[in-house]
Design an enzyme around this catalytic site. Structure first.
Site, PDB file in Angstrom:
ATOM      1  N   ARG A   1       7.505 -11.095   5.049  1.00  0.00           N
ATOM      2  CA  ARG A   1       7.104 -11.001   6.454  1.00  0.00           C
ATOM      3  C   ARG A   1       7.947 -11.952   7.288  1.00  0.00           C
ATOM      4  O   ARG A   1       8.132 -13.105   6.924  1.00  0.00           O
ATOM      5  CB  ARG A   1       5.607 -11.311   6.599  1.00  0.00           C
ATOM      6  CG  ARG A   1       4.783 -10.254   5.853  1.00  0.00           C
ATOM      7  CD  ARG A   1       3.304 -10.383   6.019  1.00  0.00           C
ATOM      8  NE  ARG A   1       2.634  -9.426   5.142  1.00  0.00           N
ATOM      9  CZ  ARG A   1       1.328  -9.389   4.924  1.00  0.00           C
ATOM     10  NH1 ARG A   1       0.541 -10.253   5.538  1.00  0.00           N
ATOM     11  NH2 ARG A   1       0.802  -8.495   4.107  1.00  0.00           N
TER      12      ARG A   1
ATOM     13  N   GLN B   1       1.260 -11.009  -3.819  1.00  0.00           N
ATOM     14  CA  GLN B   1      -0.170 -10.727  -3.699  1.00  0.00           C
ATOM     15  C   GLN B   1      -0.703 -10.126  -4.994  1.00  0.00           C
ATOM     16  O   GLN B   1      -0.022  -9.314  -5.626  1.00  0.00           O
ATOM     17  CB  GLN B   1      -0.420  -9.721  -2.573  1.00  0.00           C
ATOM     18  CG  GLN B   1      -0.120 -10.242  -1.187  1.00  0.00           C
ATOM     19  CD  GLN B   1      -0.337  -9.165  -0.141  1.00  0.00           C
ATOM     20  OE1 GLN B   1       0.203  -8.066  -0.245  1.00  0.00           O
ATOM     21  NE2 GLN B   1      -1.117  -9.458   0.872  1.00  0.00           N
TER      22      GLN B   1
ATOM     23  N   ASP C   1      -2.436  -7.580  -5.641  1.00  0.00           N
ATOM     24  CA  ASP C   1      -2.774  -6.459  -4.770  1.00  0.00           C
ATOM     25  C   ASP C   1      -3.246  -5.251  -5.569  1.00  0.00           C
ATOM     26  O   ASP C   1      -2.622  -4.881  -6.569  1.00  0.00           O
ATOM     27  CB  ASP C   1      -1.517  -6.066  -3.980  1.00  0.00           C
ATOM     28  CG  ASP C   1      -1.853  -5.643  -2.567  1.00  0.00           C
ATOM     29  OD1 ASP C   1      -3.051  -5.515  -2.260  1.00  0.00           O
ATOM     30  OD2 ASP C   1      -0.920  -5.438  -1.772  1.00  0.00           O
TER      31      ASP C   1
ATOM     32  N   CYS D   1       0.786  -1.241   0.000  1.00  0.00           N
ATOM     33  CA  CYS D   1       0.000   0.000   0.000  1.00  0.00           C
ATOM     34  C   CYS D   1       0.821   1.295   0.000  1.00  0.00           C
ATOM     35  O   CYS D   1       0.523   2.202  -0.792  1.00  0.00           O
ATOM     36  CB  CYS D   1      -1.032   0.009   1.117  1.00  0.00           C
ATOM     37  SG  CYS D   1      -0.670  -0.954   2.571  1.00  0.00           S
TER      38      CYS D   1
ATOM     39  N   HIS E   1      -4.954  -1.120  -5.041  1.00  0.00           N
ATOM     40  CA  HIS E   1      -5.393  -0.014  -4.190  1.00  0.00           C
ATOM     41  C   HIS E   1      -6.175   0.948  -5.055  1.00  0.00           C
ATOM     42  O   HIS E   1      -5.700   1.382  -6.100  1.00  0.00           O
ATOM     43  CB  HIS E   1      -4.194   0.647  -3.510  1.00  0.00           C
ATOM     44  CG  HIS E   1      -3.530  -0.280  -2.543  1.00  0.00           C
ATOM     45  ND1 HIS E   1      -2.517  -1.132  -2.923  1.00  0.00           N
ATOM     46  CD2 HIS E   1      -3.796  -0.553  -1.237  1.00  0.00           C
ATOM     47  CE1 HIS E   1      -2.167  -1.880  -1.882  1.00  0.00           C
ATOM     48  NE2 HIS E   1      -2.919  -1.546  -0.859  1.00  0.00           N
TER      49      HIS E   1
ATOM     50  N   HIS F   1      -8.245  -0.990  -0.143  1.00  0.00           N
ATOM     51  CA  HIS F   1      -7.199  -1.991  -0.363  1.00  0.00           C
ATOM     52  C   HIS F   1      -7.917  -3.284  -0.716  1.00  0.00           C
ATOM     53  O   HIS F   1      -8.904  -3.622  -0.054  1.00  0.00           O
ATOM     54  CB  HIS F   1      -6.406  -2.288   0.924  1.00  0.00           C
ATOM     55  CG  HIS F   1      -5.863  -1.091   1.634  1.00  0.00           C
ATOM     56  ND1 HIS F   1      -4.524  -0.927   1.870  1.00  0.00           N
ATOM     57  CD2 HIS F   1      -6.481  -0.012   2.205  1.00  0.00           C
ATOM     58  CE1 HIS F   1      -4.335   0.191   2.555  1.00  0.00           C
ATOM     59  NE2 HIS F   1      -5.514   0.760   2.764  1.00  0.00           N
TER      60      HIS F   1
ATOM     61  N   LYS G   1     -12.760  -4.442   7.197  1.00  0.00           N
ATOM     62  CA  LYS G   1     -12.580  -5.237   5.973  1.00  0.00           C
ATOM     63  C   LYS G   1     -13.679  -6.283   5.804  1.00  0.00           C
ATOM     64  O   LYS G   1     -14.341  -6.672   6.763  1.00  0.00           O
ATOM     65  CB  LYS G   1     -11.213  -5.920   5.982  1.00  0.00           C
ATOM     66  CG  LYS G   1     -11.005  -6.853   7.160  1.00  0.00           C
ATOM     67  CD  LYS G   1      -9.662  -7.566   7.127  1.00  0.00           C
ATOM     68  CE  LYS G   1      -9.510  -8.498   8.312  1.00  0.00           C
ATOM     69  NZ  LYS G   1      -8.474  -9.504   8.146  1.00  0.00           N
TER      70      LYS G   1
END
Length: 506
Positions: free
Chosen positions: A311, A329, A331, A282, A333, A459, A413
């Site tokens: 991570r 991911q 991913d 993000c 945004h 997100h 979420k």
């Protein structure tokens, strides 16, 4: 036991909770009879079973499980009633000091009430809130399954304990059915199939939790990525790519340093500058958005990246592709105006269902997670964000459950959980509504009035972790992918040498 046990949610939802809780007590009681020096830690019911963490004078092996089961059978036959009683904390401390139970004493110390709940069956007393079945004789179908190691309180600086897993059902037939499912799950285990099919490996020299894709695995991954990218472009997303590491100033601004530090790989770069590998994409997408002035006419802006993140997971929780240290991911945004929020979230839900159907999943559940205790942003903004997510769900007539306090630190979420061929639940897609990070990064757009207005952020990921999704796909299809995903679709086998040239041509 219950004080540090499973959440209230499982207690209220699982009809076998009391049965498994009782089986857990009987298991600990049997272990104590066989090994009197045993110290008890915690033993909660979990989905599909139970476990107990124990400090034993001996190292248990799989052979010992049948011995413990035999002792459990005796206790069940003795048919001791489960009786609840309450003691003042000071009296409970004396009781567990006399029994030499350091872990129980630590749990008592953390209980805010003046008195604690105990359950007794026969000679066995445990710190526990219940519930239980009326007596040990109610346990008709119990099975101990496996052994594992576990640190007290999940902290590797604390003592290492031995964990015994088991399960309990009302009838032998139900237990038998569960054991068959476990056997089938073992047959489908992606760690074994991944190696057999030549898809991926983990290499000791490189360290745990990082995946090496072999040609066939890289092909499957590429087929997934290409199809997912194509569908994003068709839905008006813009592709972006961001670096893998940023200066920690960025993570400080985003809040990750305060809320996510333990999961980050942090190090010192050139000239002593502190850097961190990205645990999320993000902040990178935020910097692209804020690189120039934005107009209300551009919104919503949808940035999409197959972004690899890192991570710092503890080695004890790593599990094949399902839990790794480096993963990718799908991913995105979305930067938008507040009045576009409900419609955009609805569009993302539609997209998520489309992608799940593409991979053969049609059975799913939705969860709405609300503001956690530790978070950023104003309470009013959180309420507004939760309302937008709820409205998007209800406007489509979608059923959902609410997970109180389980939101991300920057926003509430919606999580999409799908069921696989064995009926297991997997969390894949997530949609998060965020008023907090746009505030922290001062994200604005020029409105129709020419003045700056605060941007809102969504997100979202549809597959979630590509690694985890691939592991799940392998197990769902037992390694036999649909043709469009198969790394080897056709094999031509010549019968004799004289057919070789023609086989190669084919």
């Amino acid at each position: 036991m219950g004080h540090a046990g499973k959440s209230e949610e499982l207690k209220s939802k699982d009809p076998l909770y009391a049965l498994r809780h009782s089986a857990d007590h009987v298991m600990a009681q049997a272990v104590r009879r066989l090994y009197p020096e045993t110290k008890l830690a915690i033993g909660p019911p979990i989905e599909d079973g139970f476990y107990y963490d124990l400090d034993l004078p001996v190292k248990l092996t799989d052979e010992d499980l049948s011995k413990i089961e035999a002792e459990m059978a005796k206790i069940i036959k003795e048919n001791h009633p489960f009786r609840q009683s309450f003691l003042a904390k000071s009296e409970a401390v004396k009781l567990f000091q006399a029994q030499g139970e350091p872990f129980k004493l630590e749990i008592i110390d953390g209980i805010p009430d003046d008195r604690v709940s105990l359950y007794t069956d026969g000679e066995f007393v445990d710190l526990c809130e219940g519930p239980h079945v009326p007596s040990t004789g109610e346990l008709k179908a119990v099975k101990l399954l496996s052994l594992a190691g576990a640190y007290w309180r999940g902290d590797e600086r604390q003592p290492q304990l031995q964990r015994i897993y088991g399960t309990a059902y009302r009838t032998a037939a139900e237990l038998d059915s569960h054991l068959k499912r476990l056997e089938e799950a073992k047959r489908r285990d992606h760690r074994r199939l991944g190696v057999e099919l030549g898809l991926f490996s983990f290499e000791e020299l490189a360290g745990p939790g990082v995946v090496f894709y072999h040609p066939r695995g890289a092909m499957v991954r590429s087929l997934i990525e290409d199809e997912v990218k194509r569908r994003h472009l068709a839905r008006g997303y813009d592709l972006v790519a961001t670096p893998h590491l940023f200066r920690t100033d960025l993570w400080q601004r985003s809040g990750h340093l305060d809320y996510y530090r333990d999961s980050m790989f942090l190090f010192e770069g050139a000239e002593g500058q502190p850097f961190g590998l990205k645990p999320m994409n993000c902040p990178g997408h935020i910097l692209i958005y804020s690189a120039r002035r934005r107009s209300y006419r551009e919104l919503p802006l949808r940035f999409f990246e197959m972004g690899t993140v890192y991570r710092n997971e503890k080695s004890g929780v790593l599990h094949g592709l399902l839990r790794v240290r480096g993963f990718t991911q799908d991913d995105a945004h979305i930067f938008l105006r507040e009045d576009q929020l409900v419609e955009e979230i609805g569009g993302v839900l539609d997209f998520a269902f489309e992608v799940m159907r593409l991979f053969g999943f049609t059975d799913y559940a939705l969860e709405l997670s609300t503001r956690p205790t530790k978070c950023i942003g104003e309470p009013a903004s959180w309420t507004h964000a939760e309302d937008a997510l709820r409205q998007a769900l209800t406007s489509r007539g979608l059923a959902f459950t609410v997970q109180e306090g389980e939101g991300a630190f920057y926003g509430p979420k919606i999580d999409l959980k799908i069921r696989d061929a064995l009926g297991r639940s997997w969390q894949c897609g997530t949609i998060q509504c965020d008023f907090a990070l746009p505030e922290r990064f001062d994200l604005t757009y020029a409105g129709a009035d020419g003045k700056p207005h605060r941007t809102v952020m969504v997100h979202r990921a549809l597959l979630g972790s590509l690694e985890r999704f691939l592991g799940m796909l392998i197990e769902h299809y037992a390694g036999a992918f649909p043709v469009w995903l198969a790394p080897v679709q056709v094999v031509v086998i010549p019968i004799t040498d004289q057919h070789l040239a023609y086989a190669q041509q084919v």
